[in-house]
Write a protein that holds these residues in place. Structure first.
Motif, mmCIF file in Angstrom:
data_model
loop_
_atom_site.group_PDB
_atom_site.id
_atom_site.type_symbol
_atom_site.label_atom_id
_atom_site.label_comp_id
_atom_site.label_asym_id
_atom_site.label_seq_id
_atom_site.Cartn_x
_atom_site.Cartn_y
_atom_site.Cartn_z
ATOM 1 N N GLN A 158 0.835 -1.211 0.000
ATOM 2 C CA GLN A 158 0.000 0.000 0.000
ATOM 3 C C GLN A 158 0.866 1.256 0.000
ATOM 4 N N TYR A 159 1.987 1.218 0.718
ATOM 5 C CA TYR A 159 2.906 2.367 0.742
ATOM 6 C C TYR A 159 3.346 2.701 -0.685
ATOM 7 N N VAL A 160 3.647 1.644 -1.451
ATOM 8 C CA VAL A 160 4.111 1.837 -2.829
ATOM 9 C C VAL A 160 2.962 2.270 -3.740
ATOM 10 N N THR A 161 1.806 1.592 -3.651
ATOM 11 C CA THR A 161 0.707 1.905 -4.583
ATOM 12 C C THR A 161 0.096 3.271 -4.274
ATOM 13 N N ASP A 162 0.026 3.668 -2.996
ATOM 14 C CA ASP A 162 -0.480 5.011 -2.667
ATOM 15 C C ASP A 162 0.438 6.073 -3.270
ATOM 16 N N TRP A 163 1.751 5.833 -3.164
ATOM 17 C CA TRP A 163 2.703 6.803 -3.713
ATOM 18 C C TRP A 163 2.617 6.838 -5.242
ATOM 19 N N ALA A 164 2.437 5.660 -5.862
ATOM 20 C CA ALA A 164 2.471 5.552 -7.333
ATOM 21 C C ALA A 164 1.259 6.217 -7.990
ATOM 22 N N ARG A 196 1.499 1.638 -11.794
ATOM 23 C CA ARG A 196 1.259 0.188 -11.720
ATOM 24 C C ARG A 196 2.483 -0.446 -11.059
ATOM 25 N N MET A 197 2.256 -1.121 -9.925
ATOM 26 C CA MET A 197 3.374 -1.806 -9.261
ATOM 27 C C MET A 197 3.653 -3.096 -10.027
ATOM 28 N N ARG A 198 4.884 -3.264 -10.482
ATOM 29 C CA ARG A 198 5.241 -4.446 -11.283
ATOM 30 C C ARG A 198 5.873 -5.549 -10.445
ATOM 31 N N SER A 199 6.573 -5.173 -9.398
ATOM 32 C CA SER A 199 7.139 -6.203 -8.515
ATOM 33 C C SER A 199 7.332 -5.607 -7.128
ATOM 34 N N LEU A 200 7.357 -6.485 -6.157
ATOM 35 C CA LEU A 200 7.587 -6.068 -4.767
ATOM 36 C C LEU A 200 8.198 -7.244 -4.039
ATOM 37 N N GLN A 201 9.292 -7.000 -3.355
ATOM 38 C CA GLN A 201 9.846 -8.059 -2.515
ATOM 39 C C GLN A 201 10.237 -7.483 -1.170
ATOM 40 N N TRP A 202 10.142 -8.313 -0.160
ATOM 41 C CA TRP A 202 10.537 -7.858 1.170
ATOM 42 C C TRP A 202 11.027 -9.045 1.984
ATOM 43 N N GLN A 203 11.814 -8.736 3.009
ATOM 44 C CA GLN A 203 12.250 -9.744 3.984
ATOM 45 C C GLN A 203 11.690 -9.373 5.339
ATOM 46 N N ASP A 253 9.918 4.213 -18.219
ATOM 47 C CA ASP A 253 8.792 4.473 -17.311
ATOM 48 C C ASP A 253 8.853 3.587 -16.062
ATOM 49 N N LEU A 254 9.939 2.829 -15.915
ATOM 50 C CA LEU A 254 10.070 1.946 -14.745
ATOM 51 C C LEU A 254 10.947 2.588 -13.677
ATOM 52 N N VAL A 255 10.403 2.702 -12.491
ATOM 53 C CA VAL A 255 11.101 3.341 -11.382
ATOM 54 C C VAL A 255 11.325 2.286 -10.295
ATOM 55 N N THR A 256 12.584 2.105 -9.902
ATOM 56 C CA THR A 256 12.899 1.143 -8.842
ATOM 57 C C THR A 256 13.033 1.888 -7.523
ATOM 58 N N LEU A 257 12.350 1.368 -6.522
ATOM 59 C CA LEU A 257 12.343 1.990 -5.196
ATOM 60 C C LEU A 257 12.978 1.051 -4.181
ATOM 61 N N GLU A 258 13.776 1.626 -3.283
ATOM 62 C CA GLU A 258 14.155 0.908 -2.076
ATOM 63 C C GLU A 258 13.120 1.328 -1.034
ATOM 64 N N VAL A 259 12.470 0.354 -0.390
ATOM 65 C CA VAL A 259 11.434 0.661 0.595
ATOM 66 C C VAL A 259 11.699 -0.179 1.837
ATOM 67 N N TRP A 260 11.318 0.347 2.992
ATOM 68 C CA TRP A 260 11.536 -0.443 4.204
ATOM 69 C C TRP A 260 10.635 0.020 5.344
ATOM 70 N N GLU A 261 10.471 -0.892 6.304
ATOM 71 C CA GLU A 261 9.739 -0.598 7.534
ATOM 72 C C GLU A 261 10.748 -0.578 8.672
ATOM 73 N N PRO A 275 13.252 -4.862 5.148
ATOM 74 C CA PRO A 275 13.774 -4.192 3.951
ATOM 75 C C PRO A 275 13.087 -4.737 2.705
ATOM 76 N N GLY A 276 12.956 -3.886 1.689
ATOM 77 C CA GLY A 276 12.291 -4.348 0.473
ATOM 78 C C GLY A 276 12.665 -3.529 -0.740
ATOM 79 N N GLU A 277 12.137 -3.971 -1.881
ATOM 80 C CA GLU A 277 12.379 -3.268 -3.137
ATOM 81 C C GLU A 277 11.148 -3.415 -4.017
ATOM 82 N N ALA A 278 10.838 -2.353 -4.754
ATOM 83 C CA ALA A 278 9.666 -2.389 -5.632
ATOM 84 C C ALA A 278 10.022 -1.787 -6.979
#
Lengths: 143, 167
Positions: free
Chosen positions: A71-77, A82-89, A112-120, A130-133
């Motif tokens: 949701q953090y990624v899709t709200d920002w996007a 369109r979120m194409r991938s999301l991974q987290w540990q 048009d593809l933007v890679t994000l480092e995202v984390w909680e 930690p994650g990446e989208a």
């Protein structure tokens, strides 16, 4: 939800920082998430059992934190993103009735593809997840 | 010469299962009701999950579901007798390991196409990998279940690799 702002891939640069979002799960929310996902695991609603397994309290579901990250990624996007991938540990457990911060930054842009480092992280800065989208965003230069 | 630990937490019968289907494929019709309950439980009130007009305005043909919801749309109800002491469902063919417990370690999703309310989706779960690793707290096993979600026409809409950490 906050006001809808649409980011554009060609208006971003690597290093751009996403606004921080704070999440805090009530015990009721954990119960509802267990119900909505048909998950009967006792560590999410039975304090005595959670302690028996070595947890200090009932714990937040790892996939619920993953859904918050999604949701953090899709709200920002924004609506056109369109979120194409999301991974987290899931590195450490989160507890109910505590604040957890979601952070992110742009690490790469390719068309048009933007890679994000995202984390909680917890308020002390310990990273729980930690994650990446990869997000597909519109571009102004393509109308 | 390196000293290699010979103690394996992975029985040979379990190692031999890599690549196998973990359960028969499951097909369901994804409902707006299930998706909206999930979205409310997460706290994600994005209007594209709740409102047809908002979904159209965002470029979808109808309401969509939260990206990770598809995994839960396919969860099958089970009788109470199938639940163990920890509250978890006991599988028909559990993955046997010489460990005390398995924790959720994370997930890797590819979202190929949106899933809409009303779509008929089939999920197929395989045991993708099982590896023993040495961590700071001793040896652990990393189990990867890969689930592929397809439309009735056979097009992949999403794929996830769920990581379990067992020690």
């Amino acid at each position: 939800m906050s006001a809808v702002v649409q980011p554009y891939a060609d208006e971003l640069a690597p290093g751009a920082v996403l606004p921080t979002v704070v999440r805090n799960a009530s015990r009721v929310q954990l119960f509802l998430y267990s119900a909505a996902t048909w998950n009967p695991h006792r560590i999410h609603y039975d304090v005595d059992y959670a302690r028996f397994e070595g947890h200090p309290d009932i714990i937040v579901h790892g996939p619920l934190q993953g859904a918050w990250l999604s949701q953090y990624v899709t709200d920002w996007a924004g609506p056109a993103g369109r979120m194409r991938s999301l991974q987290w540990q899931n590195r450490a457990s989160a507890l109910p009735e505590r604040d957890y911060e979601f952070h992110g930054r742009v690490i790469a842009i390719d068309g048009d593809l933007v890679t994000l480092e995202v984390w909680e992280q917890d308020p002390d800065g310990n990273v729980l997840m930690p994650g990446e989208a990869v997000v597909q965003l519109p571009r102004r230069d393509r109308g | 010469m390196r000293v290699v630990s010979t103690t394996s937490l992975i029985p040979a019968e379990t190692a031999a299962r890599v690549g196998e289907l973990l359960a028969p494929p499951v097909t369901v019709t994804v409902t707006a009701e299930g998706s909206q309950r999930y979205a409310q439980a997460v706290g994600d009130l994005n209007p594209i999950y709740f409102d047809e007009t908002a979904a159209h305005a965002a470029g979808y043909r109808t309401m969509v579901v939260p990206p990770t919801y598809v995994a839960y749309a396919l969860v099958q109800g089970r009788p109470l007798g199938d639940i163990g002491i920890d509250g978890l469902f006991v599988g028909d063919k559990p993955i046997r390991l010489e460990v005390a417990r398995i924790m959720f370690g994370g997930e890797e999703w590819d979202f190929v196409a949106p899933v809409h309310a009303g779509d008929v989706i089939t999920g197929e779960a395989r045991l993708a990998a099982i590896d023993q690793k040495d961590g700071s707290k001793g040896p652990f096993v990393r189990i990867t279940r890969e689930i592929t979600y397809r439309t009735a026409a056979g097009e992949v809409v999403a794929r996830t690799r769920q990581i379990g950490i067992a020690r």
